[in-house]
Design a protein around this motif. Structure first.
Motif, PDB file in Angstrom:
ATOM      1  N   ARG A  86       0.875  -1.176   0.000  1.00 45.55           N
ATOM      2  CA  ARG A  86       0.000   0.000   0.000  1.00 45.55           C
ATOM      3  C   ARG A  86       0.911   1.225   0.000  1.00 45.55           C
ATOM      4  O   ARG A  86       1.941   1.243   0.665  1.00 45.55           O
ATOM      5  CB  ARG A  86      -0.888   0.019   1.234  1.00 45.55           C
ATOM      6  N   TRP A  87       0.539   2.251  -0.751  1.00 48.37           N
ATOM      7  CA  TRP A  87       1.336   3.466  -0.802  1.00 48.37           C
ATOM      8  C   TRP A  87       1.244   4.203   0.526  1.00 48.37           C
ATOM      9  O   TRP A  87       0.192   4.213   1.180  1.00 48.37           O
ATOM     10  CB  TRP A  87       0.865   4.372  -1.939  1.00 48.37           C
ATOM     11  N   SER A  88       2.346   4.803   0.942  1.00 47.29           N
ATOM     12  CA  SER A  88       2.390   5.572   2.181  1.00 47.29           C
ATOM     13  C   SER A  88       3.190   6.854   1.960  1.00 47.29           C
ATOM     14  O   SER A  88       4.279   6.802   1.386  1.00 47.29           O
ATOM     15  CB  SER A  88       3.059   4.749   3.288  1.00 47.29           C
ATOM     16  N   ASP A  92       8.824   5.058   2.824  1.00 41.35           N
ATOM     17  CA  ASP A  92       9.205   4.687   1.466  1.00 41.35           C
ATOM     18  C   ASP A  92       9.113   3.170   1.316  1.00 41.35           C
ATOM     19  O   ASP A  92       9.895   2.439   1.917  1.00 41.35           O
ATOM     20  CB  ASP A  92      10.627   5.169   1.166  1.00 41.35           C
ATOM     21  N   ARG A  93       8.155   2.716   0.542  1.00 41.43           N
ATOM     22  CA  ARG A  93       7.944   1.283   0.316  1.00 41.43           C
ATOM     23  C   ARG A  93       8.290   0.883  -1.118  1.00 41.43           C
ATOM     24  O   ARG A  93       7.878  -0.165  -1.588  1.00 41.43           O
ATOM     25  CB  ARG A  93       6.488   0.932   0.631  1.00 41.43           C
ATOM     26  N   SER A  94       9.070   1.739  -1.790  1.00 39.64           N
ATOM     27  CA  SER A  94       9.366   1.494  -3.204  1.00 39.64           C
ATOM     28  C   SER A  94      10.144   0.197  -3.416  1.00 39.64           C
ATOM     29  O   SER A  94       9.970  -0.458  -4.453  1.00 39.64           O
ATOM     30  CB  SER A  94      10.089   2.685  -3.824  1.00 39.64           C
ATOM     31  N   SER A 122      -0.129  -2.177  -7.444  1.00 43.53           N
ATOM     32  CA  SER A 122      -0.345  -1.250  -6.324  1.00 43.53           C
ATOM     33  C   SER A 122      -0.920   0.107  -6.713  1.00 43.53           C
ATOM     34  O   SER A 122      -1.142   0.942  -5.846  1.00 43.53           O
ATOM     35  CB  SER A 122       0.919  -1.038  -5.476  1.00 43.53           C
ATOM     36  N   THR A 123      -1.173   0.342  -8.018  1.00 43.40           N
ATOM     37  CA  THR A 123      -1.633   1.674  -8.425  1.00 43.40           C
ATOM     38  C   THR A 123      -3.153   1.830  -8.390  1.00 43.40           C
ATOM     39  O   THR A 123      -3.669   2.905  -8.693  1.00 43.40           O
ATOM     40  CB  THR A 123      -1.130   2.048  -9.834  1.00 43.40           C
ATOM     41  N   TYR A 126      -4.618   0.201  -3.802  1.00 46.94           N
ATOM     42  CA  TYR A 126      -3.508   0.368  -2.855  1.00 46.94           C
ATOM     43  C   TYR A 126      -2.904   1.767  -2.918  1.00 46.94           C
ATOM     44  O   TYR A 126      -2.002   2.101  -2.162  1.00 46.94           O
ATOM     45  CB  TYR A 126      -2.444  -0.702  -3.058  1.00 46.94           C
ATOM     46  N   TRP A 128      -0.962   3.636  -4.929  1.00 49.67           N
ATOM     47  CA  TRP A 128       0.355   4.093  -5.392  1.00 49.67           C
ATOM     48  C   TRP A 128       0.159   5.071  -6.552  1.00 49.67           C
ATOM     49  O   TRP A 128      -0.548   4.762  -7.507  1.00 49.67           O
ATOM     50  CB  TRP A 128       1.211   2.912  -5.853  1.00 49.67           C
ATOM     51  N   ASP A 132       4.782   7.272 -10.335  1.00 51.53           N
ATOM     52  CA  ASP A 132       5.863   6.624  -9.590  1.00 51.53           C
ATOM     53  C   ASP A 132       5.800   5.108  -9.759  1.00 51.53           C
ATOM     54  O   ASP A 132       6.832   4.451  -9.884  1.00 51.53           O
ATOM     55  CB  ASP A 132       5.798   7.015  -8.113  1.00 51.53           C
ATOM     56  N   GLY A 133       4.593   4.549  -9.790  1.00 52.47           N
ATOM     57  CA  GLY A 133       4.443   3.111 -10.005  1.00 52.47           C
ATOM     58  C   GLY A 133       4.999   2.690 -11.352  1.00 52.47           C
ATOM     59  O   GLY A 133       5.668   1.661 -11.473  1.00 52.47           O
TER      60      GLY A 133
END
Length: 169
Positions: A86-88, A92-94, A122-123, A126, A128, A132-133
């Motif tokens: 999930r994006w946060s 940074d979960r990249s 994830s886009t 979730y 993102w 960036d995704g």
């Protein structure tokens, strides 16, 4: 040499060796790409996912990991399930998102798959950001050694397609 291809359309209709499912950790179906793959792929996919949960993945599949099942009724022979982060904005979960692409290609290589279709992991729900995704997806598959000869990004919307096209150029 791996060819990167863009398609605007339905990932469940792709005639490839393997489609990648943006799964949830339960492996038991969900919304978005996950729900579409389970609906169109039929009960064989869910049955294998249940077997995986009963054996190796009792607590579910960890974020960034990947595992394969049959393609069931899909045109693809296999489904490679991966759990995106999930994006946060706070964390940074990249690297976890990049791991989804790397691990999916590792599983594809183990299966002997030569053509693989990816969604924009994830886009969706979730959260993102698509730009960036797309950056992470394209950069990661370009940097990952694989025997896969065609990596196909299958984007549902024209907007997502345009963002990926920009990243590929």
């Amino acid at each position: 040499m791996t060819e990167l291809v863009l398609v605007q359309g339905d990932i469940t209709a792709q005639e490839v060796d393997a489609v990648v499912n943006a799964a949830n950790s339960s492996l038991l179906g969900g919304g978005g790409v996950d729900g579409a793959i389970h609906r169109k792929g039929g009960p064989a996919i869910l049955a294998e996912c249940r077997d995986l949960r009963a054996s190796h993945y009792g607590k579910g599949l960890s974020t960034g990991r990947a595992v394969a099942t049959t393609g069931g009724d899909l045109p693809a022979r296999w489904v490679i399930h991966t759990v995106g982060p999930r994006w946060s904005a706070e964390e940074d979960r990249s690297q976890l998102l990049a791991s989804c692409y790397r691990e999916s290609l590792r599983v594809a290589d183990e299966l002997g798959a030569r053509t693989v279709a990816f969604p924009a992991i994830s886009t969706g729900i979730y959260g993102w950001p698509i730009d960036d995704g797309a950056r992470i997806a394209v950069q990661t598959v370009r940097e990952t050694g694989t025997s896969v000869t065609e990596i196909r990004f299958v984007l549902f919307s024209a907007d997502a397609y345009a963002v990926f096209a920009d990243r590929l150029s």
